[in-house]
Enzyme design. Structure first.
Site, PDB file in Angstrom:
ATOM      1  N   LYS A  60       0.881  -1.267   0.156  1.00 45.81           N
ATOM      2  CA  LYS A  60      -0.074   0.279  -0.076  1.00 45.81           C
ATOM      3  C   LYS A  60       0.987   1.223  -0.068  1.00 45.81           C
ATOM      4  O   LYS A  60       0.466   2.185   0.830  1.00 45.81           O
ATOM      5  CB  LYS A  60      -0.974  -0.042   1.161  1.00 45.81           C
ATOM      6  N   ALA A  62       2.201   4.718  -0.378  1.00 47.37           N
ATOM      7  CA  ALA A  62       1.706   5.960  -0.544  1.00 47.37           C
ATOM      8  C   ALA A  62       2.568   6.946  -0.058  1.00 47.37           C
ATOM      9  O   ALA A  62       2.670   7.504   1.164  1.00 47.37           O
ATOM     10  CB  ALA A  62       0.511   6.153   0.512  1.00 47.37           C
ATOM     11  N   ARG A 187      -8.296 -14.785   5.577  1.00 45.25           N
ATOM     12  CA  ARG A 187      -8.818 -15.636   6.592  1.00 45.25           C
ATOM     13  C   ARG A 187      -9.547 -16.831   6.391  1.00 45.25           C
ATOM     14  O   ARG A 187      -9.436 -17.649   6.944  1.00 45.25           O
ATOM     15  CB  ARG A 187      -9.464 -14.634   7.931  1.00 45.25           C
TER      16      ARG A 187
HETATM   17  P1  BMP Z   1      -9.403 -11.211   4.467  1.00 48.60           P
HETATM   18  O1  BMP Z   1      -9.847 -12.131   3.335  1.00 48.60           O
HETATM   19  O2  BMP Z   1      -8.679 -12.109   5.450  1.00 48.60           O
HETATM   20  O3  BMP Z   1     -10.322 -10.286   4.986  1.00 48.60           O
HETATM   21  O4  BMP Z   1      -8.140 -10.537   3.956  1.00 48.60           O
HETATM   22  C1  BMP Z   1      -8.137  -9.519   2.817  1.00 48.60           C
HETATM   23  C2  BMP Z   1      -6.926  -9.022   2.466  1.00 48.60           C
HETATM   24  O5  BMP Z   1      -6.884  -7.786   1.528  1.00 48.60           O
HETATM   25  C3  BMP Z   1      -6.185  -8.287   3.669  1.00 48.60           C
HETATM   26  O6  BMP Z   1      -4.608  -8.491   3.411  1.00 48.60           O
HETATM   27  C4  BMP Z   1      -6.204  -6.816   3.341  1.00 48.60           C
HETATM   28  O7  BMP Z   1      -5.158  -5.948   4.090  1.00 48.60           O
HETATM   29  C5  BMP Z   1      -6.479  -6.624   1.879  1.00 48.60           C
HETATM   30  N1  BMP Z   1      -7.451  -5.490   1.380  1.00 48.60           N
HETATM   31  C6  BMP Z   1      -8.684  -5.589   1.746  1.00 48.60           C
HETATM   32  O8  BMP Z   1      -9.092  -6.478   2.538  1.00 48.60           O
HETATM   33  N2  BMP Z   1      -9.386  -4.532   1.485  1.00 48.60           N
HETATM   34  C7  BMP Z   1      -8.958  -3.630   0.590  1.00 48.60           C
HETATM   35  O9  BMP Z   1      -9.803  -2.579   0.318  1.00 48.60           O
HETATM   36  C8  BMP Z   1      -7.672  -3.565   0.230  1.00 48.60           C
HETATM   37  C9  BMP Z   1      -6.816  -4.694   0.535  1.00 48.60           C
HETATM   38  O10 BMP Z   1      -5.686  -4.643   0.273  1.00 48.60           O
END
Ligand code: BMP
Length: 208
Positions: A60, A62, A187
């Site tokens: 990310k 920025a 997850r």
């Molecule tokens: P999870 O399926 O456990 O919620 O993980 C989602 C992943 O995607 C995490 O690594 C999170 O940082 C990333 N992510 C997100 O969930 N939403 C966004 O808008 C951007 C992301 O990079």
């Protein structure tokens, strides 16, 4: 068709992360790693995981172009196939990343998946930044398929990768139908009792 599933490997124990990745790898298009694992395992994690699947470093980014370039040199240098950066700092930092490795992927975040995650992101403006900055793809939320559709209209043929599946409530098929190319699942795979089987089921849900 090849897999359209990216594993978000936010497991923070590097050894466990690697065994999850090994089990899921046959069903994956790639592995996305973020700060939680990178801070524990270091940059060598990238090279290790890259033996299993292409690795996207979700940093990310920025920052100003020079700092963005230094970060990109480290991540691509460690073997990353792609980097995720924010679009909101403008096209300059994206171009600086792109110039480090024009043959690798660069994804720009257009809008985010958490509740309220769309509040400060202008899809049309940030999609234009992504295109100007030479991004090869963008990140758009599976929790709001209507935003994926708006992003698809704004970015044309850039690749859309969509997080927010499973734990955040998004649905894989809905994300693809809305216009995503790849889904990102964390997850719901790495915390599953059998991560390999969970990855297989997500891939199968897309018909891959
Ligand atoms: P999870 O399926 O456990 O919620 O993980 C989602 C992943 O995607 C995490 O690594 C999170 O940082 C990333 N992510 C997100 O969930 N939403 C966004 O808008 C951007 C992301 O990079």
């Amino acid at each position: 068709m090849g897999s359209r599933l990216l594993l978000a490997l936010d497991e923070t124990d590097p050894q466990r992360a690697f065994s999850v990745a090994e089990a899921a790898a046959p069903h994956l298009a790639g592995i996305k790693i973020n700060w939680p694992l990178l801070m524990q395992g270091g940059l060598e994690t990238v090279a290790k995981l890259a033996k299993l699947a292409p690795v996207i470093c979700d940093l990310k980014v920025a920052d100003i172009p020079n700092t963005a370039r230094l970060i990109a040199e480290a991540a691509y240098g460690a073997g990353a196939a792609g980097i995720i950066a924010h679009a909101f700092p403008g096209a300059g930092p994206l171009r600086a990343i792109r110039d480090v490795a024009p043959d690798r992927d660069l994804y720009a975040v257009i809008t985010m998946s958490h509740p309220g995650g769309g509040e400060f992101f202008d899809i049309t403006a940030l999609a234009a930044v992504a295109r100007d900055g030479g991004a090869t793809g963008v990140v758009a939320p599976a929790t709001r398929p209507e935003d994926i559709t708006a992003v698809r209209e704004a970015v044309g043929d850039l690749k859309i990768i969509a997080p927010g599946i499973g734990a955040q409530g998004g649905d894989p098929r809905a994300a693809i139908t809305a216009g995503a190319d790849l889904i990102i699942v964390g997850r719901a795979i790495y915390q599953a009792e059998d991560p390999g089987a969970a990855a297989r089921e997500f891939a199968a849900a897309l018909g891959d």
